[in-house]
Motif scaffolding. Structure first.
Motif, PDB file in Angstrom:
ATOM      1  N   TYR A 140      46.282  41.241  22.860  1.00 59.41           N
ATOM      2  CA  TYR A 140      46.835  40.628  24.169  1.00 59.41           C
ATOM      3  C   TYR A 140      45.478  40.495  24.746  1.00 59.41           C
ATOM      4  CZ  TYR A 140      51.675  40.782  23.735  1.00 59.41           C
ATOM      5  OH  TYR A 140      53.062  40.722  23.352  1.00 59.41           O
ATOM      6  N   ALA A 141      44.177  40.740  24.248  1.00 56.48           N
ATOM      7  CA  ALA A 141      42.921  40.788  24.981  1.00 56.48           C
ATOM      8  C   ALA A 141      42.550  39.277  25.592  1.00 56.48           C
ATOM      9  CB  ALA A 141      41.804  41.242  24.314  1.00 56.48           C
ATOM     10  N   GLY A 142      42.872  38.327  24.871  1.00 63.65           N
ATOM     11  CA  GLY A 142      42.810  37.185  25.297  1.00 63.65           C
ATOM     12  C   GLY A 142      43.364  36.706  26.761  1.00 63.65           C
ATOM     13  N   TYR A 143      44.647  37.108  26.745  1.00 64.54           N
ATOM     14  CA  TYR A 143      45.456  36.818  27.844  1.00 64.54           C
ATOM     15  C   TYR A 143      44.654  37.531  29.113  1.00 64.54           C
ATOM     16  CZ  TYR A 143      49.720  37.280  30.919  1.00 64.54           C
ATOM     17  OH  TYR A 143      50.537  37.440  31.884  1.00 64.54           O
ATOM     18  N   PHE A 144      44.510  38.818  28.908  1.00 61.31           N
ATOM     19  CA  PHE A 144      43.933  39.526  30.196  1.00 61.31           C
ATOM     20  C   PHE A 144      42.379  38.782  30.479  1.00 61.31           C
ATOM     21  CE2 PHE A 144      46.812  42.646  28.615  1.00 61.31           C
ATOM     22  CZ  PHE A 144      47.064  43.342  29.708  1.00 61.31           C
ATOM     23  N   LEU A 145      41.825  38.383  29.503  1.00 60.52           N
ATOM     24  CA  LEU A 145      40.428  37.644  29.923  1.00 60.52           C
ATOM     25  C   LEU A 145      40.702  36.279  30.595  1.00 60.52           C
ATOM     26  CD1 LEU A 145      38.235  38.022  26.742  1.00 60.52           C
ATOM     27  CD2 LEU A 145      37.946  38.986  28.932  1.00 60.52           C
TER      28      LEU A 145
ATOM     29  N   ILE B 296      43.494  36.266  46.653  1.00 65.69           N
ATOM     30  CA  ILE B 296      44.536  36.568  45.537  1.00 65.69           C
ATOM     31  C   ILE B 296      44.868  37.894  45.745  1.00 65.69           C
ATOM     32  CG2 ILE B 296      43.355  34.899  43.984  1.00 65.69           C
ATOM     33  CD1 ILE B 296      42.532  37.171  42.329  1.00 65.69           C
ATOM     34  N   ALA B 297      45.993  38.170  45.148  1.00 68.96           N
ATOM     35  CA  ALA B 297      46.489  39.638  45.111  1.00 68.96           C
ATOM     36  C   ALA B 297      47.660  39.602  43.780  1.00 68.96           C
ATOM     37  CB  ALA B 297      47.406  40.044  46.428  1.00 68.96           C
ATOM     38  N   ALA B 298      47.394  40.613  43.085  1.00 70.72           N
ATOM     39  CA  ALA B 298      48.421  41.059  41.880  1.00 70.72           C
ATOM     40  C   ALA B 298      49.547  41.451  42.463  1.00 70.72           C
ATOM     41  CB  ALA B 298      47.656  41.880  40.931  1.00 70.72           C
ATOM     42  N   ARG B 299      50.718  41.205  41.929  1.00 72.14           N
ATOM     43  CA  ARG B 299      51.929  41.760  42.056  1.00 72.14           C
ATOM     44  C   ARG B 299      52.686  42.166  40.821  1.00 72.14           C
ATOM     45  NH1 ARG B 299      56.006  37.117  44.198  1.00 72.14           N
ATOM     46  NH2 ARG B 299      57.002  36.591  42.287  1.00 72.14           N
ATOM     47  N   GLY B 300      53.760  42.956  41.126  1.00 66.66           N
ATOM     48  CA  GLY B 300      54.677  43.301  39.794  1.00 66.66           C
ATOM     49  C   GLY B 300      53.962  44.353  38.945  1.00 66.66           C
ATOM     50  N   SER B 301      54.616  44.846  37.774  1.00 69.58           N
ATOM     51  CA  SER B 301      53.952  46.021  37.125  1.00 69.58           C
ATOM     52  C   SER B 301      52.708  45.962  36.637  1.00 69.58           C
ATOM     53  CB  SER B 301      54.993  45.966  35.911  1.00 69.58           C
ATOM     54  OG  SER B 301      55.102  44.781  35.166  1.00 69.58           O
ATOM     55  N   ALA B 302      52.203  44.526  36.499  1.00 70.58           N
ATOM     56  CA  ALA B 302      50.696  44.618  36.288  1.00 70.58           C
ATOM     57  C   ALA B 302      49.664  45.400  37.203  1.00 70.58           C
ATOM     58  CB  ALA B 302      50.346  43.008  36.155  1.00 70.58           C
ATOM     59  N   VAL B 303      50.242  45.676  38.245  1.00 71.94           N
ATOM     60  CA  VAL B 303      49.447  46.383  39.188  1.00 71.94           C
ATOM     61  C   VAL B 303      49.430  47.779  38.856  1.00 71.94           C
ATOM     62  CG1 VAL B 303      49.578  47.465  41.626  1.00 71.94           C
ATOM     63  CG2 VAL B 303      50.311  44.948  41.311  1.00 71.94           C
ATOM     64  N   GLY B 304      50.091  48.348  37.771  1.00 73.19           N
ATOM     65  CA  GLY B 304      49.940  49.444  37.124  1.00 73.19           C
ATOM     66  C   GLY B 304      48.999  49.759  35.993  1.00 73.19           C
ATOM     67  N   SER B 305      48.134  48.436  35.994  1.00 71.20           N
ATOM     68  CA  SER B 305      47.327  48.596  34.872  1.00 71.20           C
ATOM     69  C   SER B 305      45.785  48.650  35.426  1.00 71.20           C
ATOM     70  CB  SER B 305      47.159  47.377  34.147  1.00 71.20           C
ATOM     71  OG  SER B 305      46.038  47.196  33.486  1.00 71.20           O
ATOM     72  N   LEU B 306      44.983  49.821  34.981  1.00 71.99           N
ATOM     73  CA  LEU B 306      43.641  49.777  35.178  1.00 71.99           C
ATOM     74  C   LEU B 306      42.916  48.705  34.816  1.00 71.99           C
ATOM     75  CD1 LEU B 306      41.474  51.474  36.596  1.00 71.99           C
ATOM     76  CD2 LEU B 306      41.259  52.768  34.709  1.00 71.99           C
ATOM     77  N   VAL B 307      43.083  47.951  33.540  1.00 72.08           N
ATOM     78  CA  VAL B 307      42.496  47.152  33.196  1.00 72.08           C
ATOM     79  C   VAL B 307      42.629  45.789  33.991  1.00 72.08           C
ATOM     80  CG1 VAL B 307      42.408  45.101  31.311  1.00 72.08           C
ATOM     81  CG2 VAL B 307      42.227  47.608  30.604  1.00 72.08           C
ATOM     82  N   VAL B 308      43.758  45.586  34.600  1.00 66.24           N
ATOM     83  CA  VAL B 308      44.106  44.499  35.446  1.00 66.24           C
ATOM     84  C   VAL B 308      42.993  44.505  36.611  1.00 66.24           C
ATOM     85  CG1 VAL B 308      45.710  43.285  37.145  1.00 66.24           C
ATOM     86  CG2 VAL B 308      46.205  43.832  34.516  1.00 66.24           C
ATOM     87  N   HIS B 309      43.133  45.840  37.195  1.00 73.72           N
ATOM     88  CA  HIS B 309      42.384  46.364  38.424  1.00 73.72           C
ATOM     89  C   HIS B 309      40.753  46.205  38.162  1.00 73.72           C
ATOM     90  CE1 HIS B 309      41.187  48.396  41.919  1.00 73.72           C
ATOM     91  NE2 HIS B 309      40.414  49.343  41.359  1.00 73.72           N
ATOM     92  N   LEU B 310      40.177  46.679  37.002  1.00 78.66           N
ATOM     93  CA  LEU B 310      38.786  46.556  36.924  1.00 78.66           C
ATOM     94  C   LEU B 310      38.501  44.897  36.649  1.00 78.66           C
ATOM     95  CD1 LEU B 310      38.445  49.582  34.702  1.00 78.66           C
ATOM     96  CD2 LEU B 310      37.636  49.236  37.391  1.00 78.66           C
ATOM     97  N   SER B 311      39.438  44.347  36.357  1.00 74.70           N
ATOM     98  CA  SER B 311      39.194  42.705  35.894  1.00 74.70           C
ATOM     99  C   SER B 311      39.123  41.896  37.183  1.00 74.70           C
ATOM    100  CB  SER B 311      40.344  42.246  34.996  1.00 74.70           C
ATOM    101  OG  SER B 311      40.333  42.898  33.809  1.00 74.70           O
TER     102      SER B 311
END
Length: 1024
Positions: free
Chosen positions: A314-319, A335-350
Motif C-alpha cells: 500500500y506504499a503508493g496509496y500513502f505517498l 487540512i486535518a486527518a480524521r478517522g482511524s488513519a489518525v492512529g498511524s505514525l506513518v500518516v502523522h510523519l507524512s
C-alpha cells in the motif's frame, strides 16, 4: 436449459425496474444456473451482481447494452443496438473502456465518436461476445470481427415476424451464430407501468405520450420461467444451444482484483516503499532535531507500520496522501486527518495528520493490519474553499486519466418521487403542491401507501400516487461521492467505467462499496466548513494559518470553561443539542473529556446503555452494569466502560491471548455477526478457547466476552473521536479568544445545526455587536470593524454578487454615496435588489431615508421604485413621517418589529433586536421565565412557562406509530432544550409550522446538570 443473456436491472437508469437483489432471487427461484446482467450503458451494478449470484449459486455473466442515442439519455431507439458480454478479464477491461468512451469519461471527442455502438468497439473487441438483434448491424460487425465472437440475438416474443425473418436470413448468409434472447426488463407484468413512468420522467414527457410508443418496452419483456422461455425457441433449438455455449465461455470473476496503486513511474522511478520509508525517517529526524519524539517507541512503531504497509503493497496509496498534504501545507491550505488513519505514525510523519498517535496511545491495528480484509481508508478534511483546488492538482500530478472521483448512485427520495412522478402522470401543479405539503420531512420514514399520505384523495389520484411511490429508492443518476478520490497505476477506465461529471471532473460508475473490489483504493478529501471558518478567523485575527491552525494550547482555561458550560453554539461537532446536553452532564477538565463526549453521542452509544452508564459512573454513582475488577482496572480512563474500539481491541487481545491484529479481526467479526446466534456462538467458543489456552481467568474471559458483545456494535474509534475533538477544541478556542474574528467567519460560511439568526444572536449575547450591512460601510463579506462585526453585502437576499461588487467598485472609485439618487445613478440595481437594501436599512444614511422615518418612507420608496407611487404621494409621506412623534411606545414597538421582520426576510438574522426582547413584557405577563433564569435558577417550580422561537427541531419516531419531537427554543438570553413526548406531540404538532415564537408550558427535568422542559402545552405566542 436456456440461459438469459440479455437482462436489465434498475441500473438501466430511468428504464429498468428490478433491483439486483430481486432479480437474482427471482432467477434462483426459476432455476437459472446463470444469467447475464446487461444494463444500458452501465456497469454500475456488476460487482454487487457478482456477490449476489455467488451467494445463490448462480454463475454471473457481465455485459452491457449499447444503444445509438444513449448519449442523449433517451434509450427508446433500439435500431443498431449491441449487447456485449465479457468472456474474461480482458473483455471486462474493454467493457469498462467502451462504456467510458460512450459516457464521456475519455473526453468529448471519444464520446462523439462512440455515439454509434459499432464505432464504440474500435480496437476494444478482444475478450467480448458482440451480439445484436439487427441484421444490418450484424453485417457491419462481421466485416471486422471473428464470426465466432458475434451473433444474432433472436428476441422473442413480441417482435415483428418480417423483421425476424430478415435478420435470420442475414445471419445464415454470414455464418453468424443465432442466439436465443428472451430479453428481460421486468420481473412481472405489473412492473410495466413503473417502467413507462420512468421513461416518461427520463425524457421529460407525459406517460400518456409514452404508453404504447417505441420509447417504452413491451410488457412481455419479463423474466420468464426457463421452460416457458425455452418453448419460445422450439422451432430453432440451435439458438438455445448457442446461448448455453456462450454462457459457458464467459469466465469472469469480479470478487477481487489486484491492487492498482501508483508505482515507481509515478514517483520519479523510485519504488514507492523506498520513497515512503525515506520520507517518514527524514520527518522523524527533523522532529528529533527539535527535541521531540526521542523515545525508542517511535522507532519501533515506525518500523512495524512500514513493515505492514510494505507487505500489503500500500506504499503508493500513502505517498499519494503525503503529496496532497505537502501541497496543502505549501499553499497554506488547512487540512486535518480524521478517522482511524489518525492512529498511524506513518500518516502523522507524512504530514497528513497533526496528531501524534504514540503520545495519544492510538492503535495502528484499528486502521490497518495484515489480517484486515478491507483496504486502508485515509480521510483528509480540507478547507472547503480549496478542496477542488487539491483535486485538480492531483489530476495534473498523476494524470487526468489516472485519477477520478468515486461515484455515488443518486436515488429517488420521497419528495422527488412524488413530485416528478405525479408531473409525468399529468397531475396538475396545484394538486402536486397540495400532495407535497402533506409529505413528512425527509428525516422521517417514507409512507408506504398513498392512503397514508392523502386519505381523502380521489381514486385516480390514489392510483397515481401509489405508482409514484414505487419510484422511491430507484437509481436516478450517477453523482459524485462527497469526497472519494482514486489514483491508479494505469488509466482508471482499465478498472472501472468512468463518466464525465461537473467541473471537468471524471467520476466512476462504481460506488464506494464496489470500488474497493477493483484494486483501486479510495482516498477521501472532505470539504470542511470548520477549517474554512478557522482559516478565515485566523486570517482576520492575524494568527497562524494552514498546518498550524490546530496547534493550540491543549489546557487553555477559557476554552475548557466554555466546553464545560456547553457554551459552544457555532462550534463544529460540539454545538448540537445532544452534545451540549452531554457536555453539561460531564466535568470537562481536558480534551479527553471532550473525546469521550463525542464518542458517546454516536447513535449506538446514545441509544443504548453506554451514555447514561458513563454519566452515572462519572458522577460517582453505583454502576448499573456489573464490573469485573480486572476489567475496571484496564478501563480506568473510561470509568470501567468500553466506549472505544481501541480499548475493546486491547482487552480482547490481553484476555484472549491474541495479537492486536487478531483482536481487531474478532471485533469486526462480532459486529458483522449481529444477532446471528450460530455465528456468535462460534466466535465465543474461539475466544474462550484462546483465553483458556493463554491461561487467563475463565470468569474474566467470560465477562470480557459478554461486555464485548454488548458494546462492540456501538463502540467508536478513539482515533476518530480524538480527531473531531481537536477540531472542535480549535473552534471553541477561537470563539473564546477571538470572538469578533470567529463571528465574522461564522457569518460568512456557516452550515451547522442552527439557523443563522441563532448564530448572530449568540454572538450578540457574547458581546460581539453585529450590525446589518450598509451600502456605504459593508464589504462583500462580514468583517470586524472597530470592535463590531458588520454583515457583508453577500448576505443580502436577492442582491446578486455582480451588483454587490458594483456597489463596492463605485464606492472605491467615486467615494461614499451621498443620497438615494446618487446610489441609483451610480449603480444599475434592479427594483428587487433596491427593495432588499432599503428595507434592511442599508440605505438609512442616504437622504431622504433615515432610521427616524423607518419604515414608512422606506416602504413608500419601494413602491415608487416599482411605479406604484407617484412623486407627490412620496413627498407627502416623507413630510408626514418626519413630523410623526417618535416617543410613542406603540409606534416604536411597531417600527422595531417591522425592521426585525425585514432583517429576517432579507438577511436571515434579527440584528437590531431579538424578537423576544421586544416581547419580553408580554412574556412576563404570561408568567414566562427566560432561558437564563431556567438555566441558573436554584429553586424553580416543577412546572413553568417559557416563550421563544425555534432554533432547532428533530422529529423522532419511537415505534408503534408514535412520534416525539425535540425542540430547541431561544429567547434573548439563551437556549433551552424541550421535549414533546408522544401523547403531547399528537396534540401539538399541528401548531409547529413556523419558527414561532411559541408559548410553552411543561415540567422542568434536571438530568445531571442538563435541564430540559417536558412540554405539556404549546401555542403560537400571538394566541396567548
Amino acid at each position: 436449459m436456456i440461459i438469459p443473456l440479455h437482462v436489465k436491472s434498475d441500473y438501466s437508469l430511468g428504464y429498468g425496474t428490478a433491483t439486483l437483489a430481486a432479480l437474482v432471487e427471482r432467477a434462483a427461484e426459476l432455476g437459472y444456473p446463470a444469467f447475464a446482467l446487461t444494463d444500458i450503458d452501465s456497469l454500475a451494478g456488476q460487482p454487487h451482481f457478482h456477490d449476489l449470484c455467488r451467494a445463490r449459486g448462480i454463475k454471473p455473466i457481465s455485459g452491457v447494452e449499447l444503444r445509438p442515442n444513449a448519449a442523449k439519455q433517451s434509450p427508446g431507439d433500439r435500431a443498431g443496438r449491441l449487447v456485449l458480454l465479457a468472456r474474461n478479464r480482458t473483455g471486462y477491461r474493454n467493457l469498462c473502456r467502451i462504456v467510458s468512451r460512450r459516457r464521456g469519461g475519455l473526453g468529448t471527442s471519444e464520446q462523439r465518436r462512440a455515439t454509434d455502438p459499432a464505432a464504440a468497439l474500435a480496437g476494444l473487441a478482444e475478450g467480448l461476445f458482440v451480439l445484436t438483434d439487427d441484421g444490418q448491424t450484424l453485417a457491419r460487425l462481421c466485416e471486422g470481427l471473428k464470426s465466432q465472437d458475434t451473433g444474432l440475438l433472436l428476441v422473442r416474443p413480441d417482435v415483428p415476424v418480417e423483421r425476424e425473418a430478415t435478420a435470420l436470413r442475414t445471419a445464415r448468409h454470414l455464418g453468424a451464430r443465432i442466439v436465443a434472447d428472451p430479453e428481460a426488463l421486468l420481473l412481472d407484468p405489473a412492473d410495466h407501468p413503473l417502467h413507462v413512468l420512468q421513461v416518461a420522467i427520463r425524457q421529460g414527457r407525459r406517460v400518456s405520450d409514452i404508453a404504447g410508443s417505441t420509447a417504452a418496452e413491451s410488457a412481455e419483456r419479463r423474466l420468464r420461467p426457463a421452460e416457458e422461455a425455452a418453448r419460445l425457441y422450439a422451432d430453432i433449438p440451435e439458438a438455445v444451444a448457442n446461448a448455453r455455449a456462450m454462457a459457458a465461455e464467459c469466465r469472469l470473476d469480479l470478487t477481487s482484483g489486484p491492487l492498482a496503486l501508483p508505482g515507481a513511474d509515478a514517483f520519479g522511478g523510485a519504488a514507492p516503499f523506498v520513497r515512503l520509508e525515506a520520507l517518514c525517517r527524514t520527518a522523524l529526524g527533523r522532529l528529533r532535531e527539535r527535541g521531540r519524539y526521542q523515545d525508542e517507541a517511535y522507532d519501533d512503531r515506525l518500523a512495524y507500520e512500514l513493515a505492514v504497509i510494505g507487505s500489503l503493497r500500500y506504499a503508493g496509496y500513502f505517498l499519494v496522501a503525503a503529496e496532497i498534504a505537502a501541497v496543502a501545507h505549501e499553499r497554506t491550505i488547512p487540512i486535518a486527518a480524521r478517522g482511524s488513519a489518525v492512529g498511524s505514525l506513518v500518516v502523522h510523519l507524512s504530514g497528513v495528520s497533526s496528531i501524534d498517535p504514540v503520545a495519544s496511545n492510538l492503535l495502528f491495528e484499528r486502521f490497518l493490519h495484515p489480517r484486515r480484509a478491507d483496504p486502508p481508508d485515509i480521510d483528509i478534511e480540507v478547507c472547503s474553499r480549496h478542496r477542488d483546488e487539491l483535486i485538480a492538482w492531483a489530476g495534473r500530478r498523476f494524470g487526468r486519466g489516472r485519477t477520478a472521483m468515486v461515484g455515488a448512485i443518486h436515488r429517488f427520495q420521497l419528495h422527488g418521487a412524488v413530485r416528478d412522478g405525479l408531473k409525468a402522470l399529468g397531475v396538475s401543479p396545484n394538486m402536486i403542491a397540495g400532495v407535497s405539503a402533506r409529505l413528512p420531512p425527509a428525516v422521517e420514514a417514507a409512507p408506504t401507501s398513498a392512503e397514508a399520505i392523502f386519505p381523502g384523495a380521489t381514486a385516480a389520484l390514489q392510483r397515481s400516487l401509489s405508482l409514484a411511490l414505487r419510484l422511491v429508492g430507484k437509481p436516478r443518476h450517477v453523482a459524485l461521492h462527497p469526497a472519494g478520490l482514486v489514483v491508479g497505476d494505469a488509466p482508471i477506465s482499465d478498472y472501472v467505467p468512468v463518466e464525465n461529471a461537473a467541473r471537468g471532473l471524471v467520476v466512476t460508475q462504481y460506488d464506494l462499496r464496489s470500488i474497493a473490489r477493483t484494486g483501486l483504493v479510495k482516498l477521501d478529501l472532505l470539504g470542511s466548513k470548520l477549517l474554512t471558518q478557522l482559516d478565515d478567523a485566523a486570517m482576520i485575527a492575524g494568527k497562524p494559518r494552514g498546518a498550524d491552525i490546530l496547534d493550540l494550547p491543549q489546557n487553555d482555561a477559557p476554552t475548557l470553561a466554555r466546553l464545560d458550560k456547553a457554551d459552544t453554539i457555532g462550534c463544529f461537532q460540539v454545538e448540537t443539542p445532544a452534545v451540549r446536553a452531554l457536555l453539561k452532564q460531564l466535568d470537562i477538565r481536558g480534551i479527553e473529556d471532550c473525546v469521550a463526549a463525542l464518542a458517546l453521542v454516536r447513535p449506538g452509544a446514545a441509544g443504548g446503555a453506554a451514555k447514561q452508564e458513563y454519566v452515572r459512573r462519572a458522577h460517582g454513582e453505583t454502576p448499573t452494569l456489573p464490573v469485573h475488577p480486572q476489567l475496571a482496572a484496564r478501563l480506568r480512563h473510561t470509568h470501567g466502560l468500553l466506549i472505544y474500539d481501541e480499548d475493546l481491541i486491547r482487552v480482547l487481545a490481553d484476555v484472549g491471548g491474541l495479537s492486536l491484529a487478531a483482536a481487531d479481526e474478532l471485533r469486526a467479526a462480532i459486529i458483522s455477526a449481529g444477532e446471528n446466534a450460530d455465528a456468535v456462538m462460534k466466535l465465543e467458543r474461539h475466544f474462550l478457547g484462546a483465553a483458556r489456552q493463554a491461561g487467563r481467568d475463565s470468569v474474566l474471559a467470560r465477562t470480557v466476552w459478554q461486555t464485548a458483545r454488548q458494546f462492540a456494535a456501538y463502540s467508536f474509534a478513539r482515533a476518530h473521536s480524538l480527531s473531531y475533538a481537536v477540531m472542535a477544541y480549535a473552534a471553541v478556542y477561537m470563539k473564546a479568544h477571538h470572538p469578533a474574528a470567529w463571528g465574522a467567519a461564522l457569518l460568512n460560511d456557516y452550515g451547522g445545526a442552527y439557523p443563522l439568526r441563532t448564530i448572530a444572536a449568540d454572538l450578540q449575547r457574547h458581546g460581539v455587536r453585529v450590525l446589518p450591512p450598509t451600502v456605504n460601510d459593508a464589504e462583500l463579506a462580514a468583517k470586524p470593524q472597530g470592535g463590531v462585526v458588520r454583515v457583508g453585502l453577500s448576505q443580502v437576499k436577492h442582491l446578486t454578487r455582480k451588483s454587490a461588487e458594483a456597489i463596492l467598485r463605485s464606492r472605491r472609485d467615486n467615494g461614499r454615496f451621498r443620497s438615494m439618487n446618487d446610489l441609483l445613478e451610480r449603480t444599475d440595481l434592479s427594483a428587487r435588489e433596491m427593495q432588499a437594501l432599503v428595507l434592511i436599512g442599508a440605505c438609512d444614511d442616504l437622504p431622504p431615508l433615515s432610521s427616524n422615518v423607518y419604515p414608512f418612507v422606506h416602504e413608500a420608496l419601494v413602491k415608487g421604485l416599482k411605479g406604484e407611487l407617484g412623486p407627490a404621494a412620496f413627498e407627502h409621506l416623507v413630510v408626514s413621517a418626519k413630523n410623526a412623534p417618535t416617543d410613542d411606545e406603540s409606534q416604536r414597538r411597531y417600527r422595531l418589529l417591522v425592521r426585525i421582520r425585514n432583517e429576517l426576510n432579507y438577511l436571515g438574522m434579527h440584528l437590531t433586536m431579538h424578537p423576544m426582547r421586544v416581547l419580553r413584557d408580554d412574556a412576563r405577563e404570561q408568567g414566562c421565565l427566560t432561558a437564563l433564569e431556567i438555566a441558573d435558577g436554584d429553586s424553580l417550580s416543577s412546572s413553568l412557562r417559557f416563550a421563544g422561537i425555534v432554533a432547532a427541531s428533530r422529529v423522532h419516531p419511537v415505534g408503534g406509530g408514535r412520534t416525539m419531537q425535540f425542540l430547541t427554543l431561544e429567547d434573548e438570553t439563551g437556549l433551552i432544550e424541550t421535549i414533546i413526548p408522544p401523547p403531547a406531540y399528537a396534540r401539538l404538532a399541528m401548531y409547529i409550522t413556523t419558527p414561532g415564537p411559541y408559548l410553552v408550558e411543561g415540567a422542568l427535568e434536571n438530568n445531571w446538570g442538563s435541564r430540559h422542559l417536558l412540554i405539556t402545552s404549546l401555542h403560537p405566542f400571538h394566541e396567548r
